[in-house]
Design a protein around this motif. Structure first.
Motif, PDB file in Angstrom:
ATOM      1  N   LEU A  10       0.929  -1.344   0.326  1.00 19.45           N
ATOM      2  CA  LEU A  10      -0.419  -0.191  -0.212  1.00 19.45           C
ATOM      3  C   LEU A  10       0.578   1.359  -0.276  1.00 19.45           C
ATOM      4  N   GLU A  11       1.871   1.411   0.609  1.00 21.79           N
ATOM      5  CA  GLU A  11       2.456   1.816   0.985  1.00 21.79           C
ATOM      6  C   GLU A  11       3.114   2.277  -0.378  1.00 21.79           C
ATOM      7  N   ARG A  13       2.289   1.081  -3.519  1.00 26.16           N
ATOM      8  CA  ARG A  13       1.400   2.403  -4.760  1.00 26.16           C
ATOM      9  C   ARG A  13       0.899   3.880  -3.913  1.00 26.16           C
ATOM     10  N   ARG A  14       0.454   3.383  -2.536  1.00 34.47           N
ATOM     11  CA  ARG A  14       0.247   5.784  -1.955  1.00 34.47           C
ATOM     12  C   ARG A  14       1.571   6.491  -2.576  1.00 34.47           C
ATOM     13  N   LYS A  15       2.788   6.030  -2.678  1.00 30.63           N
ATOM     14  CA  LYS A  15       3.906   7.114  -2.864  1.00 30.63           C
ATOM     15  C   LYS A  15       4.107   7.404  -4.792  1.00 30.63           C
ATOM     16  N   VAL A  18       1.803   9.347  -5.310  1.00 28.70           N
ATOM     17  CA  VAL A  18       0.952  10.948  -5.160  1.00 28.70           C
ATOM     18  C   VAL A  18       2.076  10.937  -6.496  1.00 28.70           C
ATOM     19  N   LEU A  83      -5.479  11.010  -0.726  1.00 28.00           N
ATOM     20  CA  LEU A  83      -4.076  10.299  -0.131  1.00 28.00           C
ATOM     21  C   LEU A  83      -3.546  10.846   1.130  1.00 28.00           C
ATOM     22  N   LYS A  86      -5.080   9.130   5.715  1.00 25.99           N
ATOM     23  CA  LYS A  86      -4.733   7.053   5.609  1.00 25.99           C
ATOM     24  C   LYS A  86      -5.307   6.124   5.360  1.00 25.99           C
ATOM     25  N   CYS A  89      -6.878   6.244   2.148  1.00 23.92           N
ATOM     26  CA  CYS A  89      -5.782   5.909   1.307  1.00 23.92           C
ATOM     27  C   CYS A  89      -6.172   4.862   1.101  1.00 23.92           C
ATOM     28  N   GLN A  90      -6.207   4.359   2.729  1.00 25.20           N
ATOM     29  CA  GLN A  90      -6.275   2.070   2.275  1.00 25.20           C
ATOM     30  C   GLN A  90      -7.403   2.402   1.851  1.00 25.20           C
ATOM     31  N   ILE A  93      -6.923   2.797  -2.346  1.00 27.86           N
ATOM     32  CA  ILE A  93      -6.071   1.763  -3.409  1.00 27.86           C
ATOM     33  C   ILE A  93      -6.747   0.804  -2.966  1.00 27.86           C
ATOM     34  N   LEU A  98      -9.556   5.640  -6.255  1.00 26.50           N
ATOM     35  CA  LEU A  98      -8.397   6.196  -6.846  1.00 26.50           C
ATOM     36  C   LEU A  98      -7.692   6.147  -8.204  1.00 26.50           C
TER      37      LEU A  98
END
Length: 345
Positions: A10-11, A13-15, A18, A83, A86, A89-90, A93, A98
């Protein structure tokens, strides 16, 4: 070792989201504030100073560009705001919120690029054709990999087999993310504001807000436009393939992404060579650099094959002793004629 790879996934994909959203927002913001074609500088002939020339000269094309560019900008902001939280975001994703926003962002970017970077029918047809090819290609990849799920090996399964150690595929994806997002931003700006500037008037047979380079050096402008448009669309292909989880989690998806990356970089080289030079001397220098880079890449690709590497090694082993003998002969060879020294009187 982390037994639960989901938070790390998840982190990552978040980066990625972003980075992509920030670059897309910056590009579309600049393009919205400074639209292609420039602004009127006076109030003559029925137009108003400070208004976009593109709006008066090509009203339909400008409206398409404006709405699509605004949609891409708002979609990027929506992704960034989602994003930040938190919880959102979760959920975003793992779901389709998103990914839907980013897909809308990329499709709008392609449409805005096609509308804002073209003035002639031929360039418009090319841009629309490339956009259609990109969409069809992505759909084919989605369908193929969706129906081949059982026969494909995912990256996560490979990690489980190798005790959670990261495979080279993850490094490839990081590189592809950086290359794709960077190329999208630079080619989008260059397509809307081409090198050489735009005509400020309709004198001497040219049209206002048309690219100056198109009239002064048509072959160079066409080379720049086609290479830049190809690089932009190839970058969008990379980003969309990485964005789609159905595609990006399988190893076989790396081949089309690597192919798009090579096409992207070669097109960037061609666009830079065509758009950065005006004189023959500088053009020859840049094209020589492009050819040198291309040959360097080809040599490394050939050497990556085992048979070619063994052949080169064998040839080198045969030639090195001969070169050493020739050098030894040159060093030990004595001159046949020595100049006689003159006696002093």
């Amino acid at each position: 070792m982390d037994d639960n790879p989901e938070p790390k996934d998840l982190e990552k994909r978040r980066k990625f989201l972003v980075l992509l959203a920030v670059l897309a927002a910056s590009c579309t913001y600049q393009a919205g504030i400074n639209p292609p074609g420039g602004f009127w500088t006076d109030n003559n002939d029925g137009h108003r100073a400070g208004y976009p020339m593109f709006h008066d000269e090509f009203p339909h094309r400008y409206m398409v560009f404006f709405y699509l560019n605004s949609t891409a900008f708002m979609s990027s902001l929506a992704v960034i705001m989602l994003l930040v939280s938190k919880r959102l975001c979760q959920r975003g994703i793992n779901g389709y919120l998103l990914r839907g926003c980013m897909l809308l962002d990329l499709v709008s970017l392609m449409g805005a690029f096609a509308a804002g970077s073209c003035r002639k029918v031929s360039t418009s047809v090319y841009a629309i054709l490339v956009v259609s090819i990109v969409c069809a290609y992505v759909m084919v990849q989605v369908l193929v990999l969706t129906f081949a799920k059982d026969k494909s090996t995912s990256i996560r399964e490979l990690q489980a087999k190798h005790h959670g150690q990261p495979k080279p595929e993850h490094k490839w994806r990081k590189d592809l993310i950086l290359i794709g997002t960077l190329a999208v931003s630079v080619t989008y700006q260059a397509g809307l504001l081409p090198p050489g500037g735009l005509w400020p008037d309709d004198r001497d047979g040219h049209f206002i807000s048309d690219p100056i380079l198109h009239d002064t050096d048509p072959p160079r402008y066409k080379a720049f436009f086609y290479c830049n448009a190809t690089a932009f669309m190839a970058s969008v292909v990379i980003v969309i393939l990485l964005l789609n989880r159905t595609i990006s989690k399988y190893r076989r998806s790396l081949l089309p992404m690597k192919t798009a990356m090579v096409l992207d970089l070669l097109a960037l080289l061609g666009a830079y060579a065509a758009g950065s030079c005006r004189k023959l001397k500088t053009s020859i220098y840049v094209f020589a650099l492009v050819i040198a880079v291309f040959m360097y890449i080809v040599i490394h690709i050939l050497l990556s094959f085992d048979k070619m590497a063994r052949l080169v090694k064998k040839t080198g082993e045969q030639w090195i002793p001969c070169l050493k003998k020739m050098w030894a002969l040159i060093e030990t060879e004595t001159p046949n004629h020595h100049p006689s020294s003159e006696e002093e009187p």
